[in-house]
Design a protein around this motif. Structure first.
Motif, short mmCIF file in Angstrom:
data_model
loop_
_atom_site.label_atom_id
_atom_site.label_comp_id
_atom_site.label_asym_id
_atom_site.label_seq_id
_atom_site.Cartn_x
_atom_site.Cartn_y
_atom_site.Cartn_z
N PHE A 30 0.82 -1.22 0.00
CA PHE A 30 0.00 0.00 0.00
C PHE A 30 0.84 1.26 0.00
CE2 PHE A 30 -3.62 -2.43 2.24
CZ PHE A 30 -4.09 -2.89 1.03
N GLY A 31 2.14 1.13 0.22
CA GLY A 31 3.02 2.28 0.15
C GLY A 31 3.49 2.82 1.49
N PHE A 32 3.18 2.11 2.56
CA PHE A 32 3.68 2.52 3.87
C PHE A 32 5.15 2.17 3.96
CE2 PHE A 32 -0.80 2.40 4.72
CZ PHE A 32 -1.00 3.38 5.68
N ALA A 33 5.90 2.99 4.68
CA ALA A 33 7.33 2.74 4.89
C ALA A 33 7.52 2.16 6.28
CB ALA A 33 8.12 4.04 4.76
N ALA A 34 8.35 1.15 6.38
CA ALA A 34 8.65 0.57 7.69
C ALA A 34 9.41 1.60 8.52
CB ALA A 34 9.48 -0.69 7.52
N GLU A 35 8.91 1.84 9.74
CA GLU A 35 9.54 2.84 10.60
C GLU A 35 10.33 2.24 11.73
OE1 GLU A 35 7.34 6.09 12.08
OE2 GLU A 35 7.92 7.15 10.27
N GLY A 36 9.93 1.09 12.17
CA GLY A 36 10.68 0.51 13.26
C GLY A 36 9.92 -0.60 13.95
N LEU A 37 10.54 -1.08 15.00
CA LEU A 37 10.00 -2.21 15.73
C LEU A 37 10.09 -1.93 17.22
CD1 LEU A 37 9.10 -5.23 15.30
CD2 LEU A 37 11.48 -5.82 15.71
N PHE A 38 8.97 -2.04 17.90
CA PHE A 38 8.96 -1.97 19.36
C PHE A 38 9.12 -3.39 19.87
CE2 PHE A 38 6.24 2.07 20.21
CZ PHE A 38 7.16 2.84 19.54
N ARG A 39 10.30 -3.71 20.33
CA ARG A 39 10.56 -5.08 20.79
C ARG A 39 9.90 -5.31 22.13
NH1 ARG A 39 16.76 -5.25 20.62
NH2 ARG A 39 16.28 -6.99 21.97
N LYS A 40 9.31 -6.49 22.25
CA LYS A 40 8.61 -6.91 23.47
C LYS A 40 7.62 -5.84 23.93
CE LYS A 40 12.03 -10.13 25.11
NZ LYS A 40 12.77 -10.61 26.26
N HIS A 41 6.85 -5.32 22.97
CA HIS A 41 5.91 -4.24 23.24
C HIS A 41 4.76 -4.64 24.14
CE1 HIS A 41 2.61 -1.45 21.59
NE2 HIS A 41 3.28 -0.78 22.48
N MET A 42 4.30 -5.86 24.02
CA MET A 42 3.17 -6.31 24.83
C MET A 42 3.25 -7.82 25.04
SD MET A 42 0.06 -6.13 22.08
CE MET A 42 0.20 -4.37 21.95
N ILE A 43 2.53 -8.24 26.03
CA ILE A 43 2.44 -9.67 26.32
C ILE A 43 1.01 -10.10 26.08
CG2 ILE A 43 2.66 -11.47 28.07
CD1 ILE A 43 4.80 -9.69 29.41
N ILE A 44 0.84 -11.06 25.20
CA ILE A 44 -0.48 -11.59 24.90
C ILE A 44 -0.42 -13.10 25.06
CG2 ILE A 44 -2.25 -11.88 23.13
CD1 ILE A 44 -1.41 -9.20 22.00
N LYS A 45 -1.29 -13.62 25.91
CA LYS A 45 -1.34 -15.06 26.18
C LYS A 45 0.02 -15.61 26.56
CE LYS A 45 -5.34 -15.78 23.26
NZ LYS A 45 -5.91 -16.44 22.12
N GLY A 46 0.75 -14.83 27.34
CA GLY A 46 2.03 -15.27 27.85
C GLY A 46 3.20 -15.15 26.89
N TYR A 47 2.96 -14.58 25.72
CA TYR A 47 4.01 -14.45 24.72
C TYR A 47 4.34 -12.98 24.52
CZ TYR A 47 6.14 -14.37 20.09
OH TYR A 47 6.97 -14.14 19.04
N SER A 48 5.62 -12.63 24.57
CA SER A 48 6.04 -11.25 24.29
C SER A 48 5.95 -10.99 22.80
CB SER A 48 7.48 -11.02 24.76
OG SER A 48 7.56 -11.08 26.15
N ARG A 49 5.21 -9.95 22.45
CA ARG A 49 5.03 -9.63 21.04
C ARG A 49 5.72 -8.33 20.69
NH1 ARG A 49 -0.51 -12.00 18.88
NH2 ARG A 49 -0.27 -14.01 19.90
N ASP A 50 6.35 -8.31 19.54
CA ASP A 50 6.93 -7.10 18.99
C ASP A 50 5.85 -6.40 18.16
OD1 ASP A 50 9.32 -8.03 20.02
OD2 ASP A 50 10.05 -8.79 18.10
N THR A 51 5.90 -5.09 18.09
CA THR A 51 4.97 -4.32 17.27
C THR A 51 5.75 -3.62 16.17
OG1 THR A 51 3.42 -3.99 19.08
CG2 THR A 51 3.27 -2.46 17.25
N ALA A 52 5.37 -3.87 14.93
CA ALA A 52 6.01 -3.23 13.79
C ALA A 52 5.23 -1.97 13.43
CB ALA A 52 6.05 -4.18 12.60
N TRP A 53 5.95 -0.87 13.21
CA TRP A 53 5.34 0.41 12.88
C TRP A 53 5.61 0.75 11.43
CZ3 TRP A 53 2.57 3.71 16.10
CH2 TRP A 53 2.48 3.30 17.43
N PHE A 54 4.56 1.22 10.74
CA PHE A 54 4.65 1.66 9.36
C PHE A 54 4.03 3.05 9.26
CE2 PHE A 54 5.01 -2.83 9.20
CZ PHE A 54 5.83 -3.11 8.11
#
Length: 93
Positions: free
Chosen positions: A28-52
């Motif tokens: 769609f034309g979004f540019a990758a801006e970065g990654l928030f490592r271990k941004h949240m924990i869902i169901k016991g798993y640390s999830r990274d959040t990718a920003w565009f």
């Protein structure tokens, strides 16, 4: 007062492992801006959040391709697109 939208940011991927969503954001034309490592924990798993992101300058270049892609004339009688967004973006100046 009217303040034009200068920056549109979309946090579109809560789990950075979601490859189809990453491909869609880039298509769609979004540019990758970065990654928030271990941004949240869902169901016991640390999830990274990718920003565009897409800025107003980016959008002004991409707007015509999106309008052409979404135009009724780009779809046949069954609803299938005739030309894809990638082809229209490639043809744009």
């Amino acid at each position: 007062l009217h303040y034009p939208l200068r920056r549109q940011r979309q946090m579109c991927i809560r789990d950075s492992r979601n490859a189809p969503s990453k491909r869609a954001a880039l298509r769609f034309g979004f540019a990758a801006e970065g990654l928030f490592r271990k941004h949240m924990i869902i169901k016991g798993y640390s999830r990274d959040t990718a920003w565009f992101a897409m800025t107003d300058d980016d959008w002004s270049v991409r707007r015509a391709a999106f309008a052409e892609w979404l135009a009724p004339e780009n779809f046949d009688e069954t609803g299938a697109q005739r030309r894809g967004l990638a082809a229209m973006r490639a043809a744009a100046p």
